[in-house]
Design an enzyme around this catalytic site. Structure first.
Site, short mmCIF file in Angstrom:
data_model
loop_
_atom_site.label_atom_id
_atom_site.label_comp_id
_atom_site.label_asym_id
_atom_site.label_seq_id
_atom_site.Cartn_x
_atom_site.Cartn_y
_atom_site.Cartn_z
N GLU A 179 37.84 -26.81 26.15
CA GLU A 179 38.44 -28.03 25.62
C GLU A 179 39.71 -27.73 24.82
OE1 GLU A 179 34.34 -30.49 24.76
OE2 GLU A 179 34.86 -28.86 23.44
N ASP B 31 27.15 -32.36 21.86
CA ASP B 31 28.60 -32.51 21.71
C ASP B 31 29.33 -32.48 23.05
OD1 ASP B 31 28.16 -29.88 22.32
OD2 ASP B 31 29.33 -29.04 20.67
N LYS C 158 24.60 -33.56 27.14
CA LYS C 158 24.06 -32.54 26.21
C LYS C 158 23.79 -33.23 24.87
CE LYS C 158 25.60 -28.06 24.22
NZ LYS C 158 26.55 -28.26 23.12
P1 NAD Z 1 24.06 -20.50 19.71
O1 NAD Z 1 23.87 -20.41 21.18
O2 NAD Z 1 24.52 -19.30 18.97
O3 NAD Z 1 22.68 -20.97 19.02
C1 NAD Z 1 21.90 -22.01 19.51
C2 NAD Z 1 20.44 -21.73 19.17
O4 NAD Z 1 19.67 -22.87 19.57
C3 NAD Z 1 19.85 -20.53 19.89
O5 NAD Z 1 19.36 -19.60 18.95
C4 NAD Z 1 18.73 -21.12 20.76
O6 NAD Z 1 17.63 -20.26 20.90
C5 NAD Z 1 18.39 -22.37 19.98
N1 NAD Z 1 17.70 -23.41 20.74
C6 NAD Z 1 17.93 -23.84 22.02
N2 NAD Z 1 17.07 -24.83 22.33
C7 NAD Z 1 16.29 -25.04 21.24
C8 NAD Z 1 15.23 -25.95 20.93
N3 NAD Z 1 14.79 -26.80 21.84
N4 NAD Z 1 14.68 -25.90 19.71
C9 NAD Z 1 15.10 -25.01 18.77
N5 NAD Z 1 16.10 -24.12 19.01
C10 NAD Z 1 16.69 -24.14 20.22
O7 NAD Z 1 25.05 -21.72 19.48
P2 NAD Z 1 25.90 -22.09 18.16
O8 NAD Z 1 27.25 -21.46 18.23
O9 NAD Z 1 25.05 -21.89 16.96
O10 NAD Z 1 26.12 -23.64 18.43
C11 NAD Z 1 25.02 -24.52 18.39
C12 NAD Z 1 25.41 -25.85 18.98
O11 NAD Z 1 26.38 -26.49 18.13
C13 NAD Z 1 26.06 -25.73 20.34
O12 NAD Z 1 25.51 -26.74 21.16
C14 NAD Z 1 27.53 -26.00 20.09
O13 NAD Z 1 28.16 -26.58 21.21
C15 NAD Z 1 27.45 -26.96 18.93
N6 NAD Z 1 28.62 -26.98 18.05
C16 NAD Z 1 28.99 -28.20 17.57
C17 NAD Z 1 30.06 -28.29 16.71
C18 NAD Z 1 30.44 -29.62 16.12
O14 NAD Z 1 31.47 -29.74 15.48
N7 NAD Z 1 29.60 -30.62 16.27
C19 NAD Z 1 30.79 -27.13 16.35
C20 NAD Z 1 30.36 -25.91 16.84
C21 NAD Z 1 29.27 -25.84 17.69
#
Ligand code: NAD
Length: 354
Positions: free
Chosen positions: A67, A238, A242
Site C-alpha cells: 500500500e 485492516d 480481513k
Molecule cells: P504478526 O504477524 O507479527 O503477529 C500477529 C500475531 O497474531 C501472531 O503472533 C499470530 O500467532 C497471532 N494470531 C493469529 N491468529 C490469532 C488468533 N485467532 N488469536 C490470537 N492470536 C492470533 O503481526 P503484527 O505486525 O503484530 O501485526 C498484527 C496485525 O496488525 C496485522 O494484521 C497488521 O496488518 C495489523 N496492523 C495494523 C495497523 C493499524 O494501524 N491498524 C498497523 C500495523 C499493523
C-alpha cells in the site's frame, strides 16, 4: 542538514536507517517517543481540515497487500510504503514492513527518507493509546492483549505510558509468541499475565486490544465475551476480507474511526451497511463529537492506520534527528548547479575506473 533551495550545495537528503532508528528510540526512550508521537498525531488530527486526504492505494495479491499512503498539509508532503503479508512470519519474514518520505511542497524536494517498520509500530501504538485516552473507561488499569506478534509490546507500553495501564493479559494462538512478548516486557513496569485462551485474557480487562494477523474474516472476539463498559482497540482488521470481531459486537458498540472513506473499505465495519453510523476521531479531538459518555457504553476503535498518523511520525523524526548523528546524508537527488544542465553534470562526472 542541507536545504534543497541553496543552489551550489549538494542537495543531500537525511536518511534514517533501521539501525539509526533503533539508536534514536533508545536515545529518546521508547515510552517518551511514543508519547511525543501521540502528541503530534493529536495536534494534526486537531487541524484535520488542513490535510489532503485519500484512502490508501492498495495492490492486493494472493500473498498479501502493498500500500501507498500519501497526505499533505500544503507545506509538507509525506507518504509511506507498507506491506501486509500475514503468511510471512511462517517464512521467517515480518508481516508488516515500511519506509517513508517527507518532502517540501514548495520545492518538491525530499527532506527525509526513513525506515518505517519500527516507526509504524510506534505510531500505531501511539494512535491506539491516544484514542484510548479519549475512550477507555476512567481509571482503566488492565488490558487484554490478543495477538502477541511484532506490534504487541509497543501497544502494551503505549497504554502504560499514555493511559496508565498497569497490567496486561496476553493471549496468542501460538504460545511461543506469548512467551516472547512476556519476556520482552520484563523490567518495563507492567504486571504481565500469560493466558491460555482469549476468554481468560479478557477476564477483568477494561481495555481489549486485538492485534492478530490472518487474511480472513476471523472471530477473535465473540459477542458473549464483551461486557458493558469496555473499550476495544481493534488493530488487526485492516484490509478487505480481513477482520477480527463478530458482527454482533459492532452492532452493540459506538464505533470510532480515523477516516471513514478508508475504514469502510478496510476496517471491521466493512461487514456492516455502508451508512452504519461511525464517529470520526478528529471530531472527538476537536470537541465537536463526544467520546465516551457512559460507563456502560462499549467503545470500539476500528483502527486501520491512516496517512496523517505517518505524516505526524515522519515530522516527529525529522525534528528529533536534527543536531544528532542518527541519520546519514543521502545523495539521492540529481541537483546540477545549472538546473537545466542535467546532461552537462553527467558528462563532467569523472568516469570510475574499475
Ligand atoms: P504478526 O504477524 O507479527 O503477529 C500477529 C500475531 O497474531 C501472531 O503472533 C499470530 O500467532 C497471532 N494470531 C493469529 N491468529 C490469532 C488468533 N485467532 N488469536 C490470537 N492470536 C492470533 O503481526 P503484527 O505486525 O503484530 O501485526 C498484527 C496485525 O496488525 C496485522 O494484521 C497488521 O496488518 C495489523 N496492523 C495494523 C495497523 C493499524 O494501524 N491498524 C498497523 C500495523 C499493523
Amino acid at each position: 542538514m542541507s536545504t534543497p533551495s541553496q543552489p551550489s550545495e549538494k542537495a543531500l537528503v537525511p536518511f534514517v536507517s533501521v539501525d539509526h532508528m533503533m539508536q534514536l528510540v533508545h536515545h529518546i526512550g521508547l515510552e517518551a517517543m511514543i508519547t511525543g508521537i501521540a502528541k503530534d498525531i493529536e495536534a494534526d488530527f486537531k487541524r484535520w481540515e488542513a490535510f489532503d486526504k485519500t484512502p490508501r492505494v492498495p495492490a492486493h495479491s494472493p500473498h498479501g497487500v502493498i500500500e501507498l499512503m500519501p497526505t499533505s498539509d500544503g507545506e509538507a508532503y509525506g507518504f509511506k510504503y507498507v506491506n501486509g503479508h500475514p503468511k510471512n512470519t511462517k517464512e521467517g519474514l515480518q508481516t508488516v514492513t515500511a519506509f517513508g518520505l517527507l518532502a517540501d511542497v514548495y520545492t518538491g524536494y525530499p527532506t527525509l527518507l526513513t525506515e518505517m517498520t519500527l516507526l509504524t509500530a510506534l505510531r500505531t501504538a501511539a494512535t491506539s493509546a491516544l484514542v484510548g485516552s479519549y475512550l477507555a473507561p476512567k481509571g482503566a488499569t488492565t488490558m487484554a492483549m490478543i495477538g502477541n506478534g511484532a506490534q504487541s509490546e509497543f501497544q502494551c507500553l503505549a497504554f502504560k505510558a499514555i493511559c496508565g495501564v498497569t497490567s496486561v493479559r496476553l493471549y496468542d494462538t501460538d504460545p511461543q509468541a506469548t512467551a516472547k512478548c512476556a519476556e520482552n516486557l520484563v523490567g518495563h513496569g507492567l504486571s504481565v499475565v500469560s493466558c491460555k485462551t482469549a476468554e481468560e485474557a479478557i477476564e477483568g480487562a477494561q481495555i481489549i486490544t486485538t492485534c492478530t494477523a490472518d487474511k480472513r474474516n476471523a472471530t477473535i472476539l465473540t459477542d458473549n465475551m464483551i461486557g458493558a463498559g469496555v473499550h476495544i482497540n481493534a488493530i488487526g482488521g485492516d484490509c478487505p476480507g480481513k477482520t477480527e470481531l463478530h458482527r454482533d459486537i459492532l452492532l452493540r458498540s459506538d464505533i470510532f474511526v480515523e477516516y471513514p472513506e478508508q475504514t469502510r473499505i478496510e476496517g471491521e465495519i466493512q461487514v456492516l451497511d455502508a451508512d452504519h453510523p461511525v464517529i470520526e476521531l478528529w471530531q472527538v479531538m476537536q470537541g465537536r463529537a463526544s467520546g465516551r459518555v457512559s460507563d456502560k457504553q462499549i467503545t470500539l476503535f476500528d483502527s486501520v492506520g491512516f496517512a496523517i498518523e505517518d505524516f505526524s511520525a515522519l515530522r516527529y523524526v525529522k525534528s528529533a534527528i536534527e543536531g544528532t548523528r542518527f541519520f546519514e546524508p543521502l545523495d539521492m537527488l540529481a541537483d546540477p548547479d545549472d538546473p537545466r544542465d542535467l546532461f552537462g553534470m553527467l558528462a563532467r562526472a569523472a568516469p570510475v575506473t574499475r
